[in-house]
Design a protein around this motif. Structure first.
Motif, short mmCIF file in Angstrom:
data_model
loop_
_atom_site.label_atom_id
_atom_site.label_comp_id
_atom_site.label_asym_id
_atom_site.label_seq_id
_atom_site.Cartn_x
_atom_site.Cartn_y
_atom_site.Cartn_z
N ILE A 26 0.85 -1.20 0.00
CA ILE A 26 0.00 0.00 0.00
C ILE A 26 0.88 1.24 0.00
CG2 ILE A 26 -1.92 1.19 1.12
CD1 ILE A 26 -2.49 -1.74 0.18
N GLN A 27 0.82 1.99 -1.09
CA GLN A 27 1.56 3.25 -1.16
C GLN A 27 0.76 4.35 -0.48
OE1 GLN A 27 2.37 4.74 -5.10
NE2 GLN A 27 3.40 6.56 -4.34
N ALA A 67 -2.48 -0.88 -3.97
CA ALA A 67 -3.45 0.19 -3.77
C ALA A 67 -2.70 1.44 -3.31
CB ALA A 67 -4.52 -0.19 -2.75
N LEU A 68 -3.36 2.57 -3.46
CA LEU A 68 -2.77 3.87 -3.14
C LEU A 68 -3.68 4.60 -2.16
CD1 LEU A 68 -0.87 6.40 -3.78
CD2 LEU A 68 -2.48 6.87 -5.67
N CYS A 69 -3.07 5.24 -1.17
CA CYS A 69 -3.81 6.08 -0.22
C CYS A 69 -3.25 7.49 -0.30
CB CYS A 69 -3.67 5.52 1.19
SG CYS A 69 -4.47 6.53 2.47
N VAL A 85 -0.35 12.93 -9.95
CA VAL A 85 0.34 11.96 -10.83
C VAL A 85 0.14 10.54 -10.29
CG1 VAL A 85 2.59 11.15 -11.65
CG2 VAL A 85 2.02 13.59 -11.72
N ALA A 86 0.20 10.38 -8.98
CA ALA A 86 0.01 9.06 -8.38
C ALA A 86 -1.40 8.54 -8.64
CB ALA A 86 0.30 9.11 -6.89
N PRO A 96 -6.74 0.35 -7.31
CA PRO A 96 -7.66 1.21 -6.54
C PRO A 96 -6.90 2.24 -5.72
CG PRO A 96 -7.43 -0.93 -5.48
CD PRO A 96 -6.69 -1.03 -6.78
N TRP A 97 -7.52 3.40 -5.54
CA TRP A 97 -6.92 4.40 -4.66
C TRP A 97 -7.99 5.07 -3.81
CZ3 TRP A 97 -7.17 9.91 -4.81
CH2 TRP A 97 -7.83 10.45 -5.92
#
Length: 274
Positions: A26-27, A67-69, A85-86, A96-97
């Motif tokens: 998870i970024q 996934a991105l938070c 950009v992310a 998913p973000w």
């Protein structure tokens, strides 16, 4: 899903089991206040955190994340392009973000940034009642108290439903009862303790946890979001039994999340359709 508490509980345990097995990456592009607790909550649950926010690394790294938070807590003009950009990269890669619009109504700069990010189609937006209301109205709140909400989650159900329909995102509103809606269905989560409000960045942390749960069940966003909110709340309830105040609750919350077992989850998860 029908309104069967046992099914919600069984599903929450299945989600947690899968999370622990798969340990999704998870970024988190998040604020300076929340980095430590957010990373440790993800680790305690079984996920793998990556606190990477440099725009120079995003094109190479974000495709690797499950996934991105994105959390706008300590927002600056330097960070906003990286967030965009992310989000665009996650969309392009089919990842998913999740957006946490911290204090969205506090200033014009912050509101504009949150609305721009909302336009990039987050899978889930998780905020308190005041933050969700600010996004729905699209206006700065002159009575804003920053990150503190002056609206209960249950007071903004209709605004949350409308925002979900307008944005295409699932909206999660934290409160005494957590509200999750896609604009049609409305789900309520009644786990947690009031003391969480005395620990900074617990809301940020549960947003990251939502991202982790969506990573392992991207086709059932409402269910994954509900599981994340409920299990975090259950861990807080257990931790509270051993705590003397906010500092000890912070520690016991992570220990309890790490130690959640099937019996506890099946007994304590409290999710219902509203």
């Amino acid at each position: 899903m029908d309104n069967n508490p046992e099914k919600w509980r069984t599903q929450a345990w299945a989600h947690l089991t899968k999370l622990r097995q798969e340990s999704p990456l998870i970024q988190c592009i998040t604020n300076f206040v929340s980095m430590d607790i957010m990373a440790n909550v993800l680790l305690s649950a079984g996920a793998s955190p990556a606190m990477i926010h440099s725009i120079d690394e995003i094109p190479e790294f974000t495709p690797k994340a499950h996934a991105l938070c994105i959390n706008v807590g300590t927002l600056t003009t330097d960070w906003l392009p990286a967030m965009k950009v992310a989000a665009e990269t996650a969309n392009k890669e089919g990842k998913p973000w999740v957006l946490d619009p911290v204090a969205a109504g506090a200033t014009g700069f912050r509101l504009k940034a949150c609305l721009e990010l909302l336009g990039l189609k987050p899978c889930v937006v998780r905020g308190n009642g005041s933050e969700i209301l600010a996004l729905f109205k699209g206006s700065v709140d002159p009575t804003s108290k920053g990150v503190d909400s002056s609206h209960e989650s249950t007071d903004v159900v209709e605004a949350a439903k409308s925002l979900a329909q307008l944005s295409g995102s699932v909206i999660a509103v934290s409160g005494a009862v957590d509200i999750i809606t896609d604009g049609h269905r409305v789900v309520g989560v009644q786990n947690g303790v009031a003391m969480l409000q005395k620990i900074t960045a617990t809301g940020c942390s549960v947003t990251a946890l939502i991202a982790a749960f969506i990573a392992i069940d991207p086709l059932h966003v409402i269910e994954a979001t509900s599981s994340a909110l409920s299990l975090f709340g259950v861990a807080a309830e257990i931790g509270m039994q051993m705590s003397n105040g906010p500092a000890s609750l912070r520690t016991h919350l992570m220990d309890s999340l790490y130690g959640l077992d099937e019996g506890t989850v099946l007994n304590r998860v409290n999710i219902t359709n509203l």
